[in-house]
Scaffold this active site. Structure first.
Site, PDB file in Angstrom:
ATOM      1  N   ASP A   9      46.553  38.880  44.695  1.00  0.00           N
ATOM      2  CA  ASP A   9      45.319  38.701  43.774  1.00  0.00           C
ATOM      3  C   ASP A   9      45.416  40.043  42.914  1.00  0.00           C
ATOM      4  O   ASP A   9      44.964  41.022  43.856  1.00  0.00           O
ATOM      5  CB  ASP A   9      44.367  38.113  44.569  1.00  0.00           C
ATOM      6  CG  ASP A   9      42.987  37.938  44.082  1.00  0.00           C
ATOM      7  OD1 ASP A   9      44.167  36.867  42.288  1.00  0.00           O
ATOM      8  OD2 ASP A   9      42.168  37.863  43.702  1.00  0.00           O
ATOM      9  N   ARG A  40      32.069  35.083  35.295  1.00  0.00           N
ATOM     10  CA  ARG A  40      32.929  35.184  36.182  1.00  0.00           C
ATOM     11  C   ARG A  40      32.789  33.348  36.932  1.00  0.00           C
ATOM     12  O   ARG A  40      34.272  33.347  37.323  1.00  0.00           O
ATOM     13  CB  ARG A  40      32.903  36.221  37.157  1.00  0.00           C
ATOM     14  CG  ARG A  40      33.755  35.727  38.857  1.00  0.00           C
ATOM     15  CD  ARG A  40      35.062  36.237  38.196  1.00  0.00           C
ATOM     16  NE  ARG A  40      35.967  35.804  39.516  1.00  0.00           N
ATOM     17  CZ  ARG A  40      37.308  36.090  39.947  1.00  0.00           C
ATOM     18  NH1 ARG A  40      38.222  35.567  38.383  1.00  0.00           N
ATOM     19  NH2 ARG A  40      38.263  36.304  40.355  1.00  0.00           N
ATOM     20  N   ASN A 116      46.304  34.360  38.124  1.00  0.00           N
ATOM     21  CA  ASN A 116      46.370  32.859  37.263  1.00  0.00           C
ATOM     22  C   ASN A 116      45.393  33.989  35.653  1.00  0.00           C
ATOM     23  O   ASN A 116      45.476  33.438  34.449  1.00  0.00           O
ATOM     24  CB  ASN A 116      44.202  33.334  37.185  1.00  0.00           C
ATOM     25  CG  ASN A 116      44.033  31.740  38.576  1.00  0.00           C
ATOM     26  OD1 ASN A 116      45.709  31.390  38.740  1.00  0.00           O
ATOM     27  ND2 ASN A 116      42.983  31.256  38.726  1.00  0.00           N
TER      28      ASN A 116
HETATM   29  C1  2OP Z   1      43.135  36.139  40.075  1.00  0.00           C
HETATM   30  O1  2OP Z   1      43.476  37.738  40.005  1.00  0.00           O
HETATM   31  C2  2OP Z   1      41.862  34.599  38.891  1.00  0.00           C
HETATM   32  O2  2OP Z   1      40.835  36.627  40.926  1.00  0.00           O
HETATM   33  C3  2OP Z   1      41.762  35.422  40.334  1.00  0.00           C
HETATM   34  O3  2OP Z   1      44.614  35.454  39.823  1.00  0.00           O
END
Ligand code: 2OP
Length: 189
Positions: A9, A40, A116
């Protein structure tokens, strides 16, 4: 289990999203911390709401709208210049101090980000932090137009890297993300 790929992530895991507090604090002395927190929480909430409603907009729009929300709810006026300076920090987030060494230690595996973040945001972030030299792929959920923790988002890893979930380790510091990846069938740390 043989792990052939390790996928991270981005925001909060490799990159310290709290590092935006330095910029929000500079723009709004005394409020940097609270802006960063509300920003956030709202950012995540918008991704989940949009995914459930099938009203995808990319993470850059979500990040702008959630910053605008945070400032509005705190009653803070912000001119365009200051707003853009805060937003720009999202393309120059600090890596956590141990991230580069940890990635270097895993170089015999395929290494990637699944985030994301929009493709443009992630590519800028990865380039600005030098991780483009280490990662085999930077994967944005934008290709599926739905955010993690939807299974469609995690399924991108196999499509891009060609490694099945059973041989992939997904690493996230976001609990909802770790749960989503596990529910999809990835190995999770
Ligand atoms: C991401 O990097 C939002 O932390 C999450 O996908």
């Amino acid at each position: 289990v043989t792990i052939k790929a390790v996928v991270f992530d981005a925001y909060g895991t490799l990159y310290d999203i709290k590092s935006v507090a330095a910029v929000t604090e500079q723009a709004f002395p005394g409020h940097g911390e609270i802006i960063t927190q509300i920003w956030r929480i709202k950012q995540l909430e918008y991704t989940w709401l949009r995914s459930l409603m099938r009203r995808y907009q990319d993470f850059s729009d979500i990040t702008r709208e959630s910053l605008a929300y945070a400032l509005r709810v705190l009653g803070l006026e912000c001119d365009d210049g200051a707003f853009e300076r805060i937003m720009d920090k999202y393309l120059h987030l600090d890596l956590y101090p141990d991230a580069a060494a940890a990635l270097a230690g895993l170089r015999d595996r395929k290494l990637a980000i699944l985030s994301n973040g929009s493709t443009a945001m992630l590519n800028a972030l990865v380039r600005n932090s030098g991780l483009d030299r280490v990662l085999d792929a930077t994967i944005s959920v934008d290709a599926r137009k739905i955010f993690k923790p939807a299974p469609e988002a995690y399924s991108l890893v196999e499509s891009v890297l060609g490694v099945p979930p059973t041989e992939t380790l997904f690493v996230s510091s976001n609990p909802w993300d770790a749960c989503g990846a596990k529910a999809f069938g990835l190995n999770v740390a």
